[in-house]
Design a protein around this motif. Sequence first.
Motif, mmCIF file in Angstrom:
data_model
loop_
_atom_site.group_PDB
_atom_site.id
_atom_site.type_symbol
_atom_site.label_atom_id
_atom_site.label_comp_id
_atom_site.label_asym_id
_atom_site.label_seq_id
_atom_site.Cartn_x
_atom_site.Cartn_y
_atom_site.Cartn_z
ATOM 1 N N GLU A 8 137.826 17.518 -93.885
ATOM 2 C CA GLU A 8 137.526 16.708 -95.060
ATOM 3 C C GLU A 8 137.560 15.252 -94.622
ATOM 4 N N PRO A 9 136.484 14.766 -94.045
ATOM 5 C CA PRO A 9 136.484 13.402 -93.492
ATOM 6 C C PRO A 9 136.934 12.371 -94.519
ATOM 7 N N GLY A 10 137.870 11.528 -94.083
ATOM 8 C CA GLY A 10 138.384 10.496 -94.963
ATOM 9 C C GLY A 10 139.538 10.946 -95.836
ATOM 10 N N ILE A 11 139.720 12.259 -95.981
ATOM 11 C CA ILE A 11 140.786 12.789 -96.829
ATOM 12 C C ILE A 11 141.898 13.386 -95.984
ATOM 13 N N ARG A 12 141.510 14.148 -94.957
ATOM 14 C CA ARG A 12 142.478 14.709 -94.020
ATOM 15 C C ARG A 12 141.963 14.495 -92.597
ATOM 16 N N VAL A 13 142.897 14.440 -91.648
ATOM 17 C CA VAL A 13 142.503 14.222 -90.259
ATOM 18 C C VAL A 13 142.605 15.529 -89.475
ATOM 19 N N THR A 14 141.899 15.568 -88.361
ATOM 20 C CA THR A 14 141.993 16.689 -87.432
ATOM 21 C C THR A 14 142.470 16.156 -86.088
ATOM 22 N N LEU A 15 143.006 17.044 -85.271
ATOM 23 C CA LEU A 15 143.458 16.636 -83.942
ATOM 24 C C LEU A 15 142.276 16.147 -83.109
ATOM 25 N N ALA A 16 141.143 16.790 -83.258
ATOM 26 C CA ALA A 16 139.954 16.374 -82.493
ATOM 27 C C ALA A 16 139.577 14.937 -82.830
ATOM 28 N N GLU A 17 139.692 14.572 -84.094
ATOM 29 C CA GLU A 17 139.373 13.206 -84.518
ATOM 30 C C GLU A 17 140.318 12.196 -83.876
ATOM 31 N N LEU A 18 141.602 12.519 -83.825
ATOM 32 C CA LEU A 18 142.572 11.590 -83.244
ATOM 33 C C LEU A 18 142.447 11.526 -81.722
ATOM 34 N N ILE A 19 142.098 12.628 -81.099
ATOM 35 C CA ILE A 19 141.863 12.610 -79.658
ATOM 36 C C ILE A 19 140.620 11.788 -79.336
ATOM 37 N N GLU A 20 139.602 11.914 -80.154
ATOM 38 C CA GLU A 20 138.358 11.165 -79.954
ATOM 39 C C GLU A 20 138.586 9.652 -80.072
ATOM 40 N N MET A 21 139.645 9.257 -80.757
ATOM 41 C CA MET A 21 139.944 7.839 -80.935
ATOM 42 C C MET A 21 140.172 7.140 -79.593
ATOM 43 N N ARG A 22 140.491 7.892 -78.549
ATOM 44 C CA ARG A 22 140.727 7.270 -77.247
ATOM 45 C C ARG A 22 139.483 6.555 -76.731
ATOM 46 N N HIS A 23 138.302 6.985 -77.169
ATOM 47 C CA HIS A 23 137.064 6.364 -76.713
ATOM 48 C C HIS A 23 136.786 5.046 -77.429
ATOM 49 N N ARG A 24 137.547 4.764 -78.475
ATOM 50 C CA ARG A 24 137.312 3.543 -79.237
ATOM 51 C C ARG A 24 138.282 2.426 -78.855
ATOM 52 N N VAL A 25 139.187 2.727 -77.937
ATOM 53 C CA VAL A 25 140.180 1.731 -77.521
ATOM 54 C C VAL A 25 139.495 0.480 -76.972
ATOM 55 N N ARG A 26 138.395 0.674 -76.259
ATOM 56 C CA ARG A 26 137.710 -0.466 -75.634
ATOM 57 C C ARG A 26 137.079 -1.404 -76.668
ATOM 58 N N GLU A 27 136.974 -0.957 -77.914
ATOM 59 C CA GLU A 27 136.330 -1.778 -78.937
ATOM 60 C C GLU A 27 137.233 -2.892 -79.462
ATOM 61 N N VAL A 28 138.521 -2.793 -79.212
ATOM 62 C CA VAL A 28 139.444 -3.818 -79.688
ATOM 63 C C VAL A 28 140.489 -4.064 -78.607
ATOM 64 N N GLN A 29 140.750 -5.326 -78.297
ATOM 65 C CA GLN A 29 141.647 -5.667 -77.189
ATOM 66 C C GLN A 29 143.091 -5.705 -77.672
#
Length: 314
Positions: A8-29
């Motif tokens: 349920e995007p935006g309502i509940r999170v999944t582990l895959a979503e939080l793991i995928e967040m590692r690819h967004r680290v470079r977007e903010v210092q």
Amino acid sequence: MNNPLPAEPGIRVTLAELIEMRHRVREVQLFSSPGQRSPMAGLHHSKLRGRGVDFDQVRVYQAGDDVRTIDWRVTARTQEPHTKMFHEERERPIFILAEQSRRLFFGSGLMFKSVLAAQAASLIGWAALGHNDRVGGLVFGDHEHYEIKPRRSKQSLLQLLNRLVRVNQSLHTEVQSDRDALGMALIRAREVLRPGSLVIVICDERALTDAAEQQLSLLARHCDLMLLPLSDPLDHALPAAGLLRFAERGAQLELDTLNYDLRQAYRAQGEARIARWELLAQKLRVMLMPLSTQSEMIEQLREYLNAKRPGKPL
């Protein structure tokens, strides 16, 4: 959790979503590059600097150096002012204290506040791990908390993220809220953290009770803090939507949102909460980065970290 809820995007999170967040680290210092230093050194020269430092070297005093760091022994021996240089301590523990309570199970913007909290915790965790810091944390809900000891390993971070997901997916509106869950979580954090740790507090904006504020003040004596209170647009202003009815466990409430005085009083309460966080951050001299469900999290973090803000850096 044996039977996870459907996505349920935006309502509940999944582990895959939080793991995928590692690819967004470079977007903010969040943490600057360690440069030529050992990768074991962690948070070196980052925007999240703290008081935990190791002695590095002595050099000739230069204009603008802190006079408190003058090495009087070397100065007396050489008859020329010298100052001590420091770098941040190695293997600095990063402790992410993330709320997943019923009061966060709400949102009128891009996502629920509980999802925003999980995403922020994940992004900071991946960024810290990428700079070889020891990462752990504490996930707390209304009547429980789960602690992950800081370690410099992906497994430790995955434990934290998995716990975030499990608590997030168990959230519902029927559980009775614990008004001072944050205060209890901070008491536990004070028991387990060693001086010099960096504590990231991700919680509902409404969580700042007198008891929680006292615990934050005590924690700030020995650890560095970064405060991320979460809010939703409806926390700060009521829409002029006519008569609204609310029901909870048999109790009912009616609000006439066309009543100007009611809307003004509601807005004033929201402004008072914001002011209280700002005053606390100024008093403790720590970084404050409020996050809202109204806009994308990384954009908000980038705006804070790129701003040239007055005051003491963390």
